[in-house]
Design an enzyme around this catalytic site. Structure first.
Site, PDB file in Angstrom:
ATOM      1  N   SER A  99       0.781  -1.049   0.100  1.00  0.00           N
ATOM      2  CA  SER A  99      -0.003  -0.242  -0.004  1.00  0.00           C
ATOM      3  C   SER A  99       1.101   1.243   0.094  1.00  0.00           C
ATOM      4  O   SER A  99       1.567   1.580   0.808  1.00  0.00           O
ATOM      5  CB  SER A  99      -0.969  -0.056   1.085  1.00  0.00           C
ATOM      6  OG  SER A  99      -1.734  -0.919   1.275  1.00  0.00           O
ATOM      7  N   LYS A 174      -7.330   1.920  -3.524  1.00  0.00           N
ATOM      8  CA  LYS A 174      -6.917   1.452  -2.173  1.00  0.00           C
ATOM      9  C   LYS A 174      -6.950   2.695  -1.132  1.00  0.00           C
ATOM     10  O   LYS A 174      -7.520   2.450   0.058  1.00  0.00           O
ATOM     11  CB  LYS A 174      -5.574   0.733  -2.439  1.00  0.00           C
ATOM     12  CG  LYS A 174      -5.027   0.361  -0.934  1.00  0.00           C
ATOM     13  CD  LYS A 174      -5.466  -0.780  -0.270  1.00  0.00           C
ATOM     14  CE  LYS A 174      -5.034  -1.012   1.067  1.00  0.00           C
ATOM     15  NZ  LYS A 174      -5.841  -2.139   1.945  1.00  0.00           N
ATOM     16  N   LYS A 243      -1.275   4.348   8.728  1.00  0.00           N
ATOM     17  CA  LYS A 243      -0.309   4.614   7.725  1.00  0.00           C
ATOM     18  C   LYS A 243      -1.142   5.160   6.285  1.00  0.00           C
ATOM     19  O   LYS A 243      -0.956   6.043   5.557  1.00  0.00           O
ATOM     20  CB  LYS A 243       0.464   3.475   7.326  1.00  0.00           C
ATOM     21  CG  LYS A 243       1.292   3.311   5.860  1.00  0.00           C
ATOM     22  CD  LYS A 243       1.718   1.844   5.673  1.00  0.00           C
ATOM     23  CE  LYS A 243       1.608   1.751   4.044  1.00  0.00           C
ATOM     24  NZ  LYS A 243       1.896   0.773   3.605  1.00  0.00           N
TER      25      LYS A 243
END
Ligand code: NAD
Length: 301
Positions: A99, A174, A243
């Site tokens: 990611s 995402k 994050k």
């Protein structure tokens, strides 16, 4: 894809190891590297070829997959002095399943192109359970021809494979998804605290709201399994949620898009991390509110 093609796998952590194992089980030849030697040893026992560096993997592999903690590490692994780009042959496809931000992926793709390397972003959703079961959702940013070429590999790792669009769009969807996940979790936590303070049982709220307009994925996935059990092991780590909110803020800044809810949710999870909850499931954020308000929700009926 032809199973005689060699797949190089870099990053054998909570997600990478089960993904690599599934490729081995499907009959692919896998060359593996992680800076943690134990992870390399474990997967070598399952039939992977152990390597001592990313570069060694890159020399021999036809397709490279990376599943690494963050964009900074991905960039070093790609373009560092012993990195993948300097070692792999022209015609190699690199699939980054970490990611990271779309801008980081676009930067890597631009550097890869003159070397004849196809660079694909393919972040995932579904957690370690999905990685183990081979049922991940995979969001792919790639040219049509490259997507068709790597699809058989992705079908081993996931069950819902989406070709979102050009390079970087997989990362974009995402971070949009995880922005919503984080904000919804922050909302669920504060709402439950208010409900209990107003005299409601957690079970009553679950029963009624799961059939009403306030329902959400986090209520289905997190309330009974983690919050009502007062058990926050496994699941999706708060550190990772924090994050991902940061990635959304980064993209917002780069694109001049204000994200006030995301900024607030980031700070809420920051307080969870500061309370030592970073490695617990993200729903443990409710414990921060419990402490501030002296209202008990966890373990509640
Ligand atoms: P992890 O920390 O468990 O695994 C990362 C692995 O990368 C570790 O084994 C580490 O030793 C290795 N590594 C670090 N630097 C390296 C380097 N320079 N060279 C080679 N190996 C190196 O993380 P994870 O949970 O497996 O997550 C991987 C990626 O997937 C992250 O970007 C994360 O945000 C994303 N993700 C995780 C989940 C989840 O539920 N865990 C879900 C979706 C997406």
């Amino acid at each position: 894809m032809n199973k005689s093609k060699k797949i190089g796998f870099i990053g054998l952590g909570a997600m990478g190891k089960p993904m690599a194992l599934n490729l081995l089980k499907a009959g692919y030849s896998v060359l593996a590297f992680d800076i943690n030697q134990n992870m390399v040893d474990e997967i070598a026992k399952q039939g992977a070829v152990p390597c001592t560096s990313s570069g060694e993997v890159a020399v021999a592999a036809d397709v490279m997959i990376t599943s690494l903690p963050n964009a900074g590490i991905v960039e070093v692994v790609m373009v560092g002095s012993e990195g993948i780009f300097s070692q792999c042959k022209a015609g190699t496809t690199i699939i980054d399943m970490s990611s990271v931000s779309p801008s980081s992926t676009l930067k890597m793709a631009a550097l890869a192109k003159p070397l004849g390397i196809d660079y694909v972003d393919a972040p995932v959703s579904g957690g370690t359970k999905g990685a183990e079961a081979g049922t991940l959702t995979i969001m792919v940013g790639a040219d049509d021809a490259v997507f068709e070429q790597i699809k058989p590999i992705l079908e081993v790792i996931g069950s819902d494979i989406y070709h979102v669009g050009a390079t970087g769009t997989g990362d974009a969807v995402k971070i949009v998804n995880n922005l919503m996940l984080g904000c919804n979790m922050a909302i669920l936590a504060e709402a439950l605290i208010l409900g209990v303070k107003c005299g409601l049982k957690v079970e009553t709220m679950q029963q009624i709201i799961s059939k009403s307009s306030g329902r959400s994925y986090v209520m289905d996935a997190k309330l009974e399994k983690f919050i009502m059990k007062d058990s926050f092991e496994g699941g999706f780590a708060m550190d990772l949620q924090h994050k991902d909110l940061g990635l959304a803020l980064e993209a917002g800044k780069e694109n001049n898009i204000p994200l006030p809810m995301t900024a607030l949710a980031t700070q809420i999870f920051e307080s969870g991390k500061a309370s030592g909850l970073g490695r617990e499931d993200m729903s443990a954020i409710i414990k921060v509110w419990e402490k501030i308000t002296n209202v008990k929700v966890t373990g509640g009926e």
